[in-house]
Design a protein around this motif. Structure first.
Motif, PDB file in Angstrom:
ATOM      1  N   ASN A 196       0.946  -1.185  -0.151  1.00  0.00           N
ATOM      2  CA  ASN A 196      -0.050   0.115  -0.094  1.00  0.00           C
ATOM      3  C   ASN A 196       0.901   1.290  -0.047  1.00  0.00           C
ATOM      4  OD1 ASN A 196       0.571   0.784   2.792  1.00  0.00           O
ATOM      5  ND2 ASN A 196      -0.645  -1.086   3.391  1.00  0.00           N
ATOM      6  N   ALA A 197       0.406   2.524   0.176  1.00  0.00           N
ATOM      7  CA  ALA A 197       1.138   3.594   0.070  1.00  0.00           C
ATOM      8  C   ALA A 197       1.902   3.856   1.168  1.00  0.00           C
ATOM      9  CB  ALA A 197       0.146   4.835  -0.008  1.00  0.00           C
ATOM     10  N   PHE A 198       1.726   3.168   2.208  1.00  0.00           N
ATOM     11  CA  PHE A 198       2.546   3.083   3.404  1.00  0.00           C
ATOM     12  C   PHE A 198       3.656   1.803   3.604  1.00  0.00           C
ATOM     13  CE2 PHE A 198      -0.725   5.653   5.876  1.00  0.00           C
ATOM     14  CZ  PHE A 198      -0.396   6.547   5.222  1.00  0.00           C
ATOM     15  N   ARG A 199       3.431   0.991   2.446  1.00  0.00           N
ATOM     16  CA  ARG A 199       4.429  -0.126   2.411  1.00  0.00           C
ATOM     17  C   ARG A 199       4.958  -0.094   0.930  1.00  0.00           C
ATOM     18  NH1 ARG A 199       4.022  -4.111   6.645  1.00  0.00           N
ATOM     19  NH2 ARG A 199       4.792  -5.603   5.441  1.00  0.00           N
ATOM     20  N   LEU A 200       6.041   0.476   0.687  1.00  0.00           N
ATOM     21  CA  LEU A 200       6.583   0.357  -0.776  1.00  0.00           C
ATOM     22  C   LEU A 200       7.633  -0.530  -1.135  1.00  0.00           C
ATOM     23  CD1 LEU A 200       6.555   4.266  -1.499  1.00  0.00           C
ATOM     24  CD2 LEU A 200       4.509   2.547  -1.402  1.00  0.00           C
ATOM     25  N   ASP A 210       3.405   3.265  13.258  1.00  0.00           N
ATOM     26  CA  ASP A 210       2.891   3.857  14.415  1.00  0.00           C
ATOM     27  C   ASP A 210       1.711   4.608  14.274  1.00  0.00           C
ATOM     28  OD1 ASP A 210       3.498   4.896  17.511  1.00  0.00           O
ATOM     29  OD2 ASP A 210       3.118   6.802  16.173  1.00  0.00           O
ATOM     30  N   TYR A 211       0.646   4.547  15.123  1.00  0.00           N
ATOM     31  CA  TYR A 211      -0.711   4.963  14.958  1.00  0.00           C
ATOM     32  C   TYR A 211      -0.667   6.589  14.825  1.00  0.00           C
ATOM     33  CZ  TYR A 211      -5.464   5.612  15.487  1.00  0.00           C
ATOM     34  OH  TYR A 211      -6.966   6.541  14.866  1.00  0.00           O
ATOM     35  N   THR A 212       0.213   7.234  15.616  1.00  0.00           N
ATOM     36  CA  THR A 212       0.431   8.725  15.431  1.00  0.00           C
ATOM     37  C   THR A 212       0.897   9.184  14.341  1.00  0.00           C
ATOM     38  OG1 THR A 212       0.253   8.844  18.200  1.00  0.00           O
ATOM     39  CG2 THR A 212       1.009  10.637  16.700  1.00  0.00           C
ATOM     40  N   VAL A 213       2.075   8.441  13.858  1.00  0.00           N
ATOM     41  CA  VAL A 213       2.815   8.878  12.788  1.00  0.00           C
ATOM     42  C   VAL A 213       1.730   8.651  11.564  1.00  0.00           C
ATOM     43  CG1 VAL A 213       4.570   8.312  11.306  1.00  0.00           C
ATOM     44  CG2 VAL A 213       4.804   8.566  13.667  1.00  0.00           C
ATOM     45  N   GLY A 214       0.997   7.401  11.426  1.00  0.00           N
ATOM     46  CA  GLY A 214       0.172   6.893  10.521  1.00  0.00           C
ATOM     47  C   GLY A 214      -0.795   7.982  10.375  1.00  0.00           C
ATOM     48  N   LEU A 215      -1.354   8.714  11.310  1.00  0.00           N
ATOM     49  CA  LEU A 215      -2.239   9.683  11.415  1.00  0.00           C
ATOM     50  C   LEU A 215      -1.947  10.845  10.287  1.00  0.00           C
ATOM     51  CD1 LEU A 215      -4.223   9.844  14.683  1.00  0.00           C
ATOM     52  CD2 LEU A 215      -5.273   8.697  12.634  1.00  0.00           C
ATOM     53  N   GLU A 216      -0.537  11.244  10.708  1.00  0.00           N
ATOM     54  CA  GLU A 216      -0.028  12.338  10.145  1.00  0.00           C
ATOM     55  C   GLU A 216       0.003  12.108   8.663  1.00  0.00           C
ATOM     56  OE1 GLU A 216       4.212  15.086  10.320  1.00  0.00           O
ATOM     57  OE2 GLU A 216       3.707  13.471  11.610  1.00  0.00           O
ATOM     58  N   ALA A 217       0.607  10.597   8.418  1.00  0.00           N
ATOM     59  CA  ALA A 217       0.835  10.566   6.893  1.00  0.00           C
ATOM     60  C   ALA A 217      -0.463  10.373   6.326  1.00  0.00           C
ATOM     61  CB  ALA A 217       1.686   8.911   7.015  1.00  0.00           C
ATOM     62  N   ALA A 218      -1.565   9.832   6.808  1.00  0.00           N
ATOM     63  CA  ALA A 218      -2.803   9.705   6.265  1.00  0.00           C
ATOM     64  C   ALA A 218      -3.286  11.019   6.038  1.00  0.00           C
ATOM     65  CB  ALA A 218      -3.841   9.057   7.246  1.00  0.00           C
ATOM     66  N   GLY A 223      -1.571   8.828 -12.434  1.00  0.00           N
ATOM     67  CA  GLY A 223      -0.500   9.682 -13.075  1.00  0.00           C
ATOM     68  C   GLY A 223       0.885   9.837 -12.375  1.00  0.00           C
ATOM     69  N   ALA A 224       1.853  10.458 -12.875  1.00  0.00           N
ATOM     70  CA  ALA A 224       3.126  10.577 -12.354  1.00  0.00           C
ATOM     71  C   ALA A 224       3.247  11.444 -11.277  1.00  0.00           C
ATOM     72  CB  ALA A 224       4.373  11.078 -13.574  1.00  0.00           C
ATOM     73  N   ALA A 225       2.229  12.511 -11.126  1.00  0.00           N
ATOM     74  CA  ALA A 225       2.525  13.468 -10.196  1.00  0.00           C
ATOM     75  C   ALA A 225       1.977  12.794  -8.770  1.00  0.00           C
ATOM     76  CB  ALA A 225       1.624  14.695 -10.531  1.00  0.00           C
ATOM     77  N   PHE A 226       1.078  11.932  -9.018  1.00  0.00           N
ATOM     78  CA  PHE A 226       0.382  11.306  -7.780  1.00  0.00           C
ATOM     79  C   PHE A 226       1.597  10.301  -7.079  1.00  0.00           C
ATOM     80  CE2 PHE A 226      -2.064   8.232  -5.462  1.00  0.00           C
ATOM     81  CZ  PHE A 226      -3.172   9.142  -4.781  1.00  0.00           C
ATOM     82  N   ASN A 227       1.877   9.507  -8.451  1.00  0.00           N
ATOM     83  CA  ASN A 227       2.878   8.601  -7.830  1.00  0.00           C
ATOM     84  C   ASN A 227       4.099   9.179  -7.074  1.00  0.00           C
ATOM     85  OD1 ASN A 227       1.619   6.486  -8.847  1.00  0.00           O
ATOM     86  ND2 ASN A 227       2.475   6.542 -10.858  1.00  0.00           N
ATOM     87  N   ALA A 228       4.603  10.465  -7.525  1.00  0.00           N
ATOM     88  CA  ALA A 228       5.576  10.989  -6.684  1.00  0.00           C
ATOM     89  C   ALA A 228       5.184  11.583  -5.413  1.00  0.00           C
ATOM     90  CB  ALA A 228       6.037  12.506  -7.636  1.00  0.00           C
ATOM     91  N   GLY A 229       3.797  12.079  -5.307  1.00  0.00           N
ATOM     92  CA  GLY A 229       3.337  12.448  -3.833  1.00  0.00           C
ATOM     93  C   GLY A 229       3.375  11.374  -2.872  1.00  0.00           C
ATOM     94  N   VAL A 230       3.069  10.013  -3.550  1.00  0.00           N
ATOM     95  CA  VAL A 230       3.153   8.761  -2.434  1.00  0.00           C
ATOM     96  C   VAL A 230       4.388   8.765  -1.958  1.00  0.00           C
ATOM     97  CG1 VAL A 230       2.653   6.376  -2.449  1.00  0.00           C
ATOM     98  CG2 VAL A 230       1.104   7.841  -3.666  1.00  0.00           C
ATOM     99  N   SER A 231       5.491   8.736  -3.033  1.00  0.00           N
ATOM    100  CA  SER A 231       7.022   8.502  -2.708  1.00  0.00           C
ATOM    101  C   SER A 231       7.122   9.541  -1.442  1.00  0.00           C
ATOM    102  CB  SER A 231       7.784   8.513  -3.699  1.00  0.00           C
ATOM    103  OG  SER A 231       7.338   7.577  -4.750  1.00  0.00           O
ATOM    104  N   GLU A 232       7.059  10.795  -1.835  1.00  0.00           N
ATOM    105  CA  GLU A 232       7.446  11.795  -0.917  1.00  0.00           C
ATOM    106  C   GLU A 232       6.716  11.641   0.658  1.00  0.00           C
ATOM    107  OE1 GLU A 232       7.896  15.303   1.383  1.00  0.00           O
ATOM    108  OE2 GLU A 232       5.607  14.495   0.895  1.00  0.00           O
ATOM    109  N   ILE A 233       5.590  11.128   0.719  1.00  0.00           N
ATOM    110  CA  ILE A 233       5.061  11.013   1.993  1.00  0.00           C
ATOM    111  C   ILE A 233       5.844   9.564   2.754  1.00  0.00           C
ATOM    112  CG2 ILE A 233       2.995   9.970   3.154  1.00  0.00           C
ATOM    113  CD1 ILE A 233       1.506  11.577   1.021  1.00  0.00           C
ATOM    114  N   TYR A 234       6.104   8.694   1.995  1.00  0.00           N
ATOM    115  CA  TYR A 234       6.543   7.482   2.490  1.00  0.00           C
ATOM    116  C   TYR A 234       8.114   7.822   2.697  1.00  0.00           C
ATOM    117  CZ  TYR A 234       8.473   2.879   2.778  1.00  0.00           C
ATOM    118  OH  TYR A 234       9.000   1.540   3.021  1.00  0.00           O
ATOM    119  N   ASP A 235       8.942   8.498   1.859  1.00  0.00           N
ATOM    120  CA  ASP A 235      10.300   8.931   2.108  1.00  0.00           C
ATOM    121  C   ASP A 235      10.259   9.909   3.456  1.00  0.00           C
ATOM    122  OD1 ASP A 235      11.129   7.376   0.161  1.00  0.00           O
ATOM    123  OD2 ASP A 235      11.372   9.012  -1.326  1.00  0.00           O
ATOM    124  N   SER A 236       9.542  10.874   3.432  1.00  0.00           N
ATOM    125  CA  SER A 236       9.521  11.730   4.695  1.00  0.00           C
ATOM    126  C   SER A 236       9.059  11.312   5.954  1.00  0.00           C
ATOM    127  CB  SER A 236       9.109  13.226   4.448  1.00  0.00           C
ATOM    128  OG  SER A 236       7.414  12.691   4.257  1.00  0.00           O
TER     129      SER A 236
END
Length: 329
Positions: free
Chosen positions: A177-181, A244-252, A306-319
């Motif tokens: 999923n978007a949190f497990r790349l 972690d649930y708190t971190v997950g809420l921020e990422a969500a 699209g590519a912009a969405f995919n990049a956004g997913v990666s940015e959330i995961y990486d950060s």
């Protein structure tokens, strides 16, 4: 509904399937009539792939699916994948042909079929994933006609890669999923090269990616989102994808902002992102209501994100997530 080939089963299945753990009433009560309604709504919306296990509700999920299939024989072609291996302690010595026969016989009875479409070992230990004898036993079940195909549901990418290397493994089920790349790095390319289907489970990170939880959200006592946050019952990666649930809420929250830029709801965007990945055969969200089942299925018809969405997913995961999640699974 987008359709794909399910690996070496060579069956055509819907890009969005249905996971049925919740229909076993293992986490929150679901009546049989409600469970049957969810199955019917999913099928009517184009879902042709149900995923279950012999331990979901101690067989209740399989039994409900079996009843649905008996009552909907006309015009309904559904591939059912079940799992085995968690009815006993998960130690290598229990993964033997005699137990496999007993477990598959029980699933065949529950589902009301002579031959199971697809049986997956249910998150076995690594020693099982790498055992020649285990695959010999599974090949025997195919030769005997008890199962048509087999695969593995795994916890880690290393386990997935070991199983993909086996010639008769048809599918791999893995958390994606978007949190497990991490599966994007090596598992999806290896599976595609080997003709192995990928079944993506926990696609909404136990609901986090639907964007509706808050710090005050309460879960039932028998809900794994309550009792397994520390991994005390099973692999912690199965609950909120190990986040972690708190971190997950921020990422969500950040994912919800990203999802607002595309068509559909936040949850539908999360499902569409997984289903649109090259090499994914089917993504298997759960549903507890007919409305949720229909909404999930609709994600299989969304336009390319699209590519912009995919990049956004990666940015959330990486950060926010990579440092804690990527090394573990």
């Amino acid at each position: 509904m987008q359709t794909n080939v399910l690996g070496k089963t060579f069956r055509s299945v819907s890009g969005v399937g249905l996971g049925t753990w919740q229909l076993g009433a293992d986490w929150g009560n679901v009546s049989e009539s409600d469970a049957l309604a969810v199955l019917a709504a999913s099928a009517e919306a184009g879902v042709t792939f149900f995923d279950t296990a012999d331990v979901y509700g101690d067989g209740r999920s399989e039994q409900v699916i079996g009843k649905f299939l008996r009552d909907h024989t006309a015009g309904t072609t559904v591939t059912v994948a079940t799992k085995m291996g968690r009815r006993m302690e998960q130690v290598p010595e229990n993964y033997v042909l005699s137990n496999f026969r007993a477990w598959t016989d029980r699933s065949r009875k529950n589902l009301g079929v002579d031959t199971l479409d697809l049986v997956q070992l249910h998150c076995p230990p690594t020693a099982v994933v790498t055992s020649d004898e285990v695959y010999d036993a599974l090949d025997t079940l195919v030769a005997e006609g008890a199962i048509a195909n087999y695969g593995l549901s795994v916890e880690t990418c290393d386990q997935a890669l070991a199983a993909i290397a086996r010639p008769n493994v048809a599918t791999i089920q893995i958390i994606l999923n978007a949190f497990r790349l991490k599966p994007l790095d090596a598992v999806l390319p290896a599976a595609k090269a080997a003709g192995v289907g990928i079944i993506a489970r926990v696609p909404l990170a136990s609901g986090l990616l639907a964007g509706k939880y808050t710090p005050a959200t309460a879960f039932a006592a028998n809900d794994h989102r309550n009792f397994n946050r520390d991994g005390s019952a099973f692999d912690v990666g199965e609950t909120f994808s190990g986040v972690d649930y708190t971190v997950g809420l921020e990422a969500a929250g950040k994912f919800a902002e990203l999802a607002s830029t595309v068509e559909g709801t936040t949850a539908q965007a999360a499902l569409a992102w997984v289903s649109q990945l090259d090499g994914v055969s089917s993504v298997i969200p759960g549903a507890r209501s007919t409305e949720q089942a229909r909404a999930n299925a609709a994600a299989g018809s969304l336009p390319e994100l699209g590519a912009a969405f995919n990049a956004g997913v990666s940015e959330i995961y990486d950060s926010l997530l990579r440092a804690d999640i990527h090394p573990r699974w």
